[in-house]
Design an enzyme around this catalytic site. Structure first.
Site, PDB file in Angstrom:
ATOM      1  N   CYS A   2       0.852  -1.173   0.000  1.00 40.82           N
ATOM      2  CA  CYS A   2       0.000   0.000   0.000  1.00 40.82           C
ATOM      3  C   CYS A   2       0.891   1.227   0.000  1.00 40.82           C
ATOM      4  CB  CYS A   2      -0.866   0.012   1.253  1.00 40.82           C
ATOM      5  SG  CYS A   2      -1.814  -1.505   1.454  1.00 40.82           S
ATOM      6  N   ARG A  27       1.780   1.451  -5.922  1.00 46.52           N
ATOM      7  CA  ARG A  27       1.923   0.482  -4.827  1.00 46.52           C
ATOM      8  C   ARG A  27       0.621  -0.253  -4.522  1.00 46.52           C
ATOM      9  NH1 ARG A  27       6.573   1.716  -1.948  1.00 46.52           N
ATOM     10  NH2 ARG A  27       5.853   0.369  -0.276  1.00 46.52           N
ATOM     11  N   TRP A  78      -3.674  -1.900  -1.519  1.00 48.22           N
ATOM     12  CA  TRP A  78      -3.621  -3.155  -2.266  1.00 48.22           C
ATOM     13  C   TRP A  78      -4.077  -4.221  -1.267  1.00 48.22           C
ATOM     14  CZ3 TRP A  78      -1.012  -7.847  -1.750  1.00 48.22           C
ATOM     15  CH2 TRP A  78      -1.049  -8.685  -2.870  1.00 48.22           C
ATOM     16  N   ASN A 104       0.629   0.034   6.104  1.00 43.61           N
ATOM     17  CA  ASN A 104       1.111  -0.825   5.022  1.00 43.61           C
ATOM     18  C   ASN A 104       1.828  -1.987   5.680  1.00 43.61           C
ATOM     19  OD1 ASN A 104       2.235  -1.942   2.692  1.00 43.61           O
ATOM     20  ND2 ASN A 104       3.996  -0.562   2.752  1.00 43.61           N
ATOM     21  N   GLY A 105       1.465  -3.220   5.301  1.00 41.72           N
ATOM     22  CA  GLY A 105       2.103  -4.390   5.907  1.00 41.72           C
ATOM     23  C   GLY A 105       1.022  -5.377   6.330  1.00 41.72           C
ATOM     24  N   GLU A 487      10.011 -14.179 -19.252  1.00 44.01           N
ATOM     25  CA  GLU A 487       9.749 -12.761 -19.003  1.00 44.01           C
ATOM     26  C   GLU A 487       8.688 -12.228 -19.971  1.00 44.01           C
ATOM     27  OE1 GLU A 487      10.220 -10.760 -16.751  1.00 44.01           O
ATOM     28  OE2 GLU A 487      10.152  -8.764 -17.605  1.00 44.01           O
ATOM     29  N   LYS A 491       5.155 -10.632 -18.852  1.00 46.27           N
ATOM     30  CA  LYS A 491       4.706  -9.294 -19.262  1.00 46.27           C
ATOM     31  C   LYS A 491       3.315  -9.367 -19.862  1.00 46.27           C
ATOM     32  CE  LYS A 491       6.953  -7.403 -17.568  1.00 46.27           C
ATOM     33  NZ  LYS A 491       8.174  -7.493 -16.866  1.00 46.27           N
ATOM     34  N   GLU A 494       0.515 -10.307 -17.238  1.00 47.40           N
ATOM     35  CA  GLU A 494       0.189  -9.358 -16.170  1.00 47.40           C
ATOM     36  C   GLU A 494      -0.538  -8.117 -16.665  1.00 47.40           C
ATOM     37  OE1 GLU A 494       3.493  -7.701 -13.884  1.00 47.40           O
ATOM     38  OE2 GLU A 494       4.783  -7.827 -15.622  1.00 47.40           O
ATOM     39  N   HIS A 510       7.613 -32.377 -24.852  1.00 52.53           N
ATOM     40  CA  HIS A 510       7.415 -33.164 -23.625  1.00 52.53           C
ATOM     41  C   HIS A 510       6.097 -32.805 -22.942  1.00 52.53           C
ATOM     42  CE1 HIS A 510      11.402 -34.850 -23.972  1.00 52.53           C
ATOM     43  NE2 HIS A 510      11.869 -33.629 -24.182  1.00 52.53           N
ATOM     44  N   LYS A 609       3.104  -2.589  -7.571  1.00 56.23           N
ATOM     45  CA  LYS A 609       4.500  -2.539  -7.995  1.00 56.23           C
ATOM     46  C   LYS A 609       5.441  -3.092  -6.931  1.00 56.23           C
ATOM     47  CE  LYS A 609       7.733  -0.941 -10.780  1.00 56.23           C
ATOM     48  NZ  LYS A 609       7.931  -1.804 -11.948  1.00 56.23           N
TER      49      LYS A 609
HETATM   50  C1  F6R Z   1       6.775  -8.046 -13.275  1.00 55.92           C
HETATM   51  C2  F6R Z   1       7.227  -7.446 -12.038  1.00 55.92           C
HETATM   52  C3  F6R Z   1       7.355  -8.312 -10.842  1.00 55.92           C
HETATM   53  C4  F6R Z   1       8.597  -7.899 -10.037  1.00 55.92           C
HETATM   54  C5  F6R Z   1       8.673  -8.686  -8.727  1.00 55.92           C
HETATM   55  C6  F6R Z   1       9.920  -8.353  -7.945  1.00 55.92           C
HETATM   56  O1  F6R Z   1       6.721  -7.121 -14.306  1.00 55.92           O
HETATM   57  O2  F6R Z   1       7.470  -6.290 -11.983  1.00 55.92           O
HETATM   58  O3  F6R Z   1       7.394  -9.647 -11.173  1.00 55.92           O
HETATM   59  O4  F6R Z   1       9.732  -8.138 -10.807  1.00 55.92           O
HETATM   60  O5  F6R Z   1       7.552  -8.387  -7.955  1.00 55.92           O
HETATM   61  O6  F6R Z   1       9.966  -7.014  -7.612  1.00 55.92           O
HETATM   62  P1  F6R Z   1      11.311  -6.306  -7.198  1.00 55.92           P
HETATM   63  O7  F6R Z   1      12.204  -6.311  -8.372  1.00 55.92           O
HETATM   64  O8  F6R Z   1      10.883  -4.915  -6.809  1.00 55.92           O
HETATM   65  O9  F6R Z   1      11.891  -7.075  -6.067  1.00 55.92           O
END
Ligand code: F6R
Length: 614
Positions: A2, A27, A78, A104-105, A487, A491, A494, A510, A609
């Site tokens: 949050c 966040r 969040w 937050n937490g 990756e 992308k 998400e 497989h 994020k």
């Molecule tokens: C995907 C993404 C997440 C972060 C993951 C780790 O696009 O952004 O998968 O990579 O939550 O976050 P950090 O790098 O902040 O530890």
């Protein structure tokens, strides 16, 4: 997960609170709310949905002019405990509406606290863990003793928190506390700011104090007093934050994600600056990081991270194996921290994180620290918790990343891993001078190769339309193309909500080949290289089942043109750093697919994020 923001001063703070919290929306963004303590009452306004919804709601109250409304706290949520709803959004108030709290937490023992408070006659309005904090603080509160009440309440709670607390009986006071969730204090000219990170503060002041675990601060007017977990006073040392407000603006782009994708050449240039020089054959890491003694002592490397950072770590493994000849293991931080990993003082643990606040990566790092294992953090967010917990830190210097989907941070992580691997490989005598010269040339060429790759991406918008109605898709790669495929799939899923799986192309037959039919777009990473002929075989296998191939290929690849017309070329010429180049069309593809499907690119549903909870 949050976002928290708070202001205390002498002039009206309501509009600035709303402006500030919008900068923390990355966040979490499922609900938002604010509290303004006033002598008459605690004014608390909440709204399910984004900050813009709260802004509209607040406008119907007459709050923007009166300088009496000069202290306030605001929150963007969040959801962890309880669905996104007005009742569950923060701030939460005590039963008498005297105390208001943003959190937050996660309060881990909230159930037992809640039931004993209920048995004492207190009531609750939400399903959240956070509300117990408000009720507890109010229970202990006596007029003029807000700090004392917070301290007493915190003694009862287990878990992680960054909190900000106000009372309408002490309207000139703000109390904040931190344990395992980030919190900073900014000292402005005539106001004090508190926030989950410096982003909402930097337009007012660059003087930032990073709260440590266990710290509690009481701010009365412009006086800030900070105490450690034993309630001993702490000397406050403000650090200069060099981030500019401009770096967190969209700059004419429709979305932060698109802006951040296009910022990659500059992100790489900044990661290279002062570390790589064209007339030198060694990497210069600042502050004697990874000194000779340490590098010669280690006999293993363990890389930890989550999500995109973990993918960068997988690419890092291939690079480290090649450059250092050391055994390398890559782990999900969340798994590593709860196993009994084999690490000791001769293992180097490298934690990778954009935010530097990811709870699982911090937990894994703490485990390594407990084992006296040398730790290195590769982090983007300056001053974040991880930079304080690791033995050594190398910043990726990609600049603030606001879009939830990580793009430029990923590229900078791969680049920094490459620099670290070269540094270790040089000290250990694995990389000879010629090889180092060649690789340094590649590093320095990377920004222009990225710019060239952008030029070749003009057909991606058209290719994105193939995915408009897709429900499933595969991303295939080999070698470092495999983590890049993971990756790419991450992308896409998400931000466009299409089910996307990244797979090692060799594993296709497989199992996953059974999924392929004419409705299945399959993205294949097929750069020219030692695995090229194998990848062509995999492509044929997909084609034979009617699958639609989208190939990411080396510039001028004629063979692929006979196989599929949906080709994206990359300006491939930088060796293993090509993994950064091939990630770029996949980032753009995901972006345009999300746009064509009308998705919220920067704030995809259910995500945030910064993942500060386990
Ligand atoms: C995907 C993404 C997440 C972060 C993951 C780790 O696009 O952004 O998968 O990579 O939550 O976050 P950090 O790098 O902040 O530890």
């Amino acid at each position: 997960m949050c976002g928290i923001f708070g202001i205390i001063g002498k002039k009206n703070c309501v509009q600035d609170l709303l402006k500030g919290i919008s900068k923390l929306e990355y966040r979490g963004y499922d609900s938002a709310g604010l509290s303004i303590p006033s002598t008459k009452e605690m004014i608390t306004i909440k709204n399910k949905g984004k900050v813009s919804g709260l802004q509209e709601k607040v406008e119907s109250f007459n709050l923007f002019k009166d300088d009496a409304y000069s202290t306030g706290i605001i929150h963007t949520r969040w959801a962890t405990h309880g669905v996104p709803s007005e009742a569950n959004s923060h701030p939460h108030n005590g039963n008498q509406n005297i105390i208001s709290v943003v959190h937050n937490g996660i309060i881990e023992n909230y159930r037992s606290l809640k039931s004993s408070l209920i048995s004492e006659g207190y009531s609750f309005n939400s399903e959240t863990d956070s509300e117990v904090l408000a009720v507890l603080i109010e229970k202990f509160y006596e007029k003029g003793q807000l700090l004392k009440a917070v301290n007493k309440a915190l003694k009862e709670v287990d878990g992680a928190y960054a909190i900000a607390v106000v009372s309408n009986e002490d309207i000139n006071q703000l109390v904040v506390a931190r344990k395992k969730s980030p919190l900073v204090i900014g000292k402005g000219k005539d106001r004090i700011f508190i926030a989950s990170d410096p982003l909402p503060i930097i337009e007012y002041t660059k003087d930032i104090f990073y709260m440590k675990d266990g710290y509690v601060a009481s701010i009365i007017g412009d006086q800030v007093k900070v105490y450690d977990e034993n309630e001993n006073p702490i000397e406050i040392k403000y650090e200069h934050c060099s981030m500019s407000p401009q770096s967190i603006a969209k700059d004419g782009y429709d979305h932060f994600m698109l802006k951040e994708i296009y910022e990659q050449p500059e992100a790489i240039e900044s990661a290279i600056a002062g570390r790589v020089f064209k007339d030198q054959t060694e990497i210069t890491l600042e502050d004697d990081i990874l000194n000779k003694d340490l590098v010669n002592r280690i006999n293993r490397i363990v890389i930890i991270g989550c999500g995109t950072a973990w993918h960068a770590g997988l690419i890092g493994r291939n690079i480290f194996e090649r450059f250092t000849k050391l055994p390398v293991q890559v782990d999900y931080a969340s798994d590593f921290r709860y196993r009994d990993p084999i690490i000791d003082e001769n293992t180097l643990v490298i934690a990778i994180s954009q935010s530097g606040e990811t709870a699982d990566t911090l937990g894994a790092l703490a485990l390594a620290n407990e084992n006296k294992t040398p730790t290195l953090a590769i982090v983007n967010a300056v001053g974040s918790t991880m930079t304080r917990e690791a033995n050594e830190v190398i910043y990726t210097r990609a600049g603030p990343e606001i879009g939830v989907a990580s793009t430029k941070a990923f590229s900078a992580q791969v680049l920094v891993l490459y620099l670290v691997a070269m540094h270790i490989g040089t000290i250990r005598g694995i990389l000879d001078v010629d090889e180092r010269k060649r690789r340094i040339k590649n590093i320095l060429k990377l920004p222009s190769s990225i710019r060239e790759t952008f030029k070749k991406c003009s057909n991606i918008k058209k290719i994105a339309s193939i995915f408009k109605d897709a429900t499933n898709t595969l991303f295939l790669g080999r070698g470092t193309g495999y983590p890049v495929a993971l990756e790419g799939a991450l992308k896409l899923k998400e931000i466009s909500y299409i089910h996307a799986e990244g797979y090692h192309a060799a594993e296709l037959k497989h199992g996953p080949l059974a999924l392929v039919d004419e409705n299945m777009p399959v993205v294949v990473l097929a750069l020219k290289g030692r695995r090229y002929s194998k990848i062509i075989n995999n492509i044929e296998e997909v084609k034979a089942r009617g699958g639609k191939i989208i190939a990411i290929v080396s510039e001028g690849d004629k063979e692929m043109k006979n196989i599929t017309s949906d080709i994206i070329e990359v300006s491939e010429d930088v060796g293993i750093l090509n993994s950064i180049l091939v990630a770029i069309p996949m980032q753009l593809l995901s972006y345009y697919v999300a746009v064509v499907r009308g998705c919220d690119v920067d704030q995809p549903r259910n995500l945030a994020k910064s993942v500060t909870v386990e």
